[in-house]
Design an enzyme around this catalytic site. Sequence first.
Site, short mmCIF file in Angstrom:
data_model
loop_
_atom_site.label_atom_id
_atom_site.label_comp_id
_atom_site.label_asym_id
_atom_site.label_seq_id
_atom_site.Cartn_x
_atom_site.Cartn_y
_atom_site.Cartn_z
CG ASP A 284 47.07 42.10 35.77
OD1 ASP A 284 45.91 42.43 36.06
OD2 ASP A 284 47.56 42.21 34.63
CD GLU A 326 42.59 40.24 36.79
OE1 GLU A 326 41.60 40.67 36.20
OE2 GLU A 326 43.64 39.99 36.17
C1 GLC Z 1 43.89 42.67 34.25
C2 GLC Z 1 43.55 44.06 34.70
C3 GLC Z 1 43.03 44.84 33.54
C4 GLC Z 1 44.08 44.86 32.46
C5 GLC Z 1 44.52 43.45 32.10
C6 GLC Z 1 45.76 43.46 31.28
O1 GLC Z 1 42.77 41.96 33.86
O2 GLC Z 1 42.62 44.03 35.74
O3 GLC Z 1 42.69 46.15 33.91
O4 GLC Z 1 43.56 45.50 31.33
O5 GLC Z 1 44.84 42.70 33.25
O6 GLC Z 1 46.86 43.82 32.06
#
Ligand code: GLC
Length: 651
Positions: A284, A326
Amino acid sequence: MYEQVSHTLLNEILNQIKPEISRQDLRHFYTRLGANFYGIYSLFEKLYGQRDDFDAQAQKLVETMARKYIKRSDKLKQLDIDREKDYNWFLSPKWVGMALYSDGFSGDLNGLKSRLSYFQELGVNLLHIMPILRCPQGASDGGYAVSDFRQIDSRIGTLEDLHHLSEEMQDREILLTLDIVLNHTSDEHEWAKKARMGDPVYQDYYYIFKNRNVPEMFESSMPEIFPETAPGNFTWDNEMGQWVMTVFHNYQWDLNYTNPAVFIEMLDIILFWANQGADILRLDAVAFLWKKIGSVCQNEREAHLILQLLKDCCQVTCPGVLFIAEAIVAPVEVIKYFGEDAIIAKECEIAYNATFMALMWDAVATKNAKLLTQGIKSLPVKLDRATWLNYIRCHDDIGLGFDDLDIALAGYDPANHRKFILDYFTGTYQESHARGIPFGQNDKTGDARISGSLASLIGLQYAVELGDEEAIDNAIQSILLLHSLICSFGGLPLLYYGDEIGTMNDTNYLNEPEKQNDSRWAHRPTIDWEKAERRHIPGTVEFKLFSAIKRMIAIRKEIDVFADFNNRELIDSDNPHLFIFGRYNIVKPTEQVLVIANFDLKPQALDMQDVQEWARGHRGDLVDLYSGQQPDIYDNTLVIPPLTFYWLQEI
Ligand code: GLC
C-alpha cells in the site's frame, strides 16, 4: 554475482548465526542468499551503511529471512520452486482477479469461504481481500490504519479462519492477495503507544518533532492527501506533547524508514503473511515510503531502494510471492515501481494501471478516445517480466492522474477539461447521467477526485430510477465495454466486487459519523445477495451483466495473445470515437487479435485502410471472438455499433 566485500560480510554473518537456525536444512535458502546477497548488501549499505550498528542490523536482517524460511511450510516451499521454474506464470491470460471487502461481500472470512463457488462461476481466480488486520473501530481508513500487523480483525475472523480459507482457495486454484500497509500504522499500534509514552526506541519508528520548525520545512513542499478531513501533514499529539508526521489521516502515523529497525520489522511482517499462504502482497501507498525536506515526499529514490531490498529479501525466503505496487502516481513515475532493469521486475511484478483507469473514464465522459489514445501513447513501455493491474473501479476515488501535456495534445485546455470531467461525473454537467460524489476537494489547489460505484458513475442508477430502457441498455453496454478493455489490454484484470451485478452507490455511510466525510464509502458496498441471485434470471440487469462478463472472462482465458509480453500495438485511426489496439504473438506475429472499442452512442466507421498495416496485408474474413459474429464491413469500412467492442481475429 560474486563480490568480495559483501561476501566477506556474508561469511561473518553465517559464522555468527544462532545455532537454532544453523541446525536446520537451509539448502535452498543458502543458494538463494548467495545469489542475492550482493544486491541485498549493496542496498542495505546504501540505505543504512553510515550507522554504527550497520553490521548488527545486517546480521538481524539475514536471521529474519532465515527464521521465516524455517517457518515456511513444505507446501509453500514447493510452490516457490515450481514458480521459479515457470517464472512467467503470472503473465498468462488465465488469471482474472476481483478485489473485495470480506465483510461487505460475505460478512467475514468464513462467509467468504462458503461463497468461493461464486468466483468460480464467474471465472475469477485471484482474490484481493481488502485489509483484514486489526484496526480501531472508527478511525480505520477502511482497514488501512493497522493496530496489529499480525492479528486479524476479530469482526472478520481469526488466523485460523484465514488458514482454512487459503487452503480451500489453493485447492480451487484461486490466488490469495493480501494488503501490507507499509507506510504507516494506526496511532493505536503498540509502537505508537510506546512512542507516546516517551520510549525513544519507538519514537525513532516515526517522524516526531518537538516544535513546528522541521514540520513546516517538510510541509512547504508536501501536497495534502486528504485536504478536507486531514489537512496538513503533521498532527499534534497531546499526550506526547510533540508533532508527528501523518501524511494521510491524523491517526495514521508515518513510519520512519531511515531507521533499519523499521525496515526489518516490516520485512518480518511481509514474510509472516507470505507464510500464511498469500500468493501476492499488495504494498500500500509505496510512493510515500521516503520523506525528504524540500521534496513532495513521493517517488523518492530511496523509496525504490526500499522496495528493491524487500523484493531481494523475499526472493531468498519466498520467491513464489509477488508484489503489487499501489502507486497512484504519474505514468513516468509509476513505471519505475517495476524496478529499473532491462527485463525482470526488481521491485514489484505488478502495478496498478491508474493511468489507463482514469483515461477510460475520460473516454466515457467525452464519448471519444482522443485523450485515451494520446495517454496510452505516452505510457512508457514496461519491463518484460512485469505486468499491469488493469481496473475500472476500486475501493478508492478516481483521480484524474493524466498529464496536462497529453490533454493539450488531445486538443483540450487542461484546466477546462479537468473541470468538465469532474462536473460530468459528479452530475453537475447537464447532459450527464453520472451519480458520482466529489472526494478530496482542495480549495487551495482547485483539485478534486471522484467517488461512486461503476453502475452509478456510468448512468445505470439514473436509468433504472427512471425506468428508461434505452438508457439501461446503454449503461450495460458501457460497463461491458470497459470490462472488455481491462480483459484485453495486457495485464491482470481486477474486477471490483458488486460491479458484475451492477451494484449502485450505497448512501448508508452518511449515517455513520466516522464515515460520513469520506465519500469513498459510497462504493464499498454490502452485497445484496437477493440481487445477486437475479444473475440467474434472463432479462434482468444482473443477468445481462454477469453472464456477459462471465463469457468475456472465459474467452479471455482462451486467447493466447492476451498474455502480457509487451505485445500490444496502439493504432491511430481517423475516427476519434474509437480506441484501437492490436495484440499479437511475439513468436508468431501473424497470430493476432484486433481490439476496437466504440465509446460513442452512434455507430462508428473504421476505414480498413487504417488497420491494414497492422494486419500486415492479411485480407481474410474477420470474426469477433466474443460474440462469434462477423462484423459489418461495407465498402472496405468496418462499422462498429454504439458502445460496442470487438475482439477481431482473421478466419
Ligand atoms: C492507499 C489505500 C487507501 C488508503 C491510503 C492510506 O492508497 O488504497 O484506501 O486511504 O492508502 O493508507
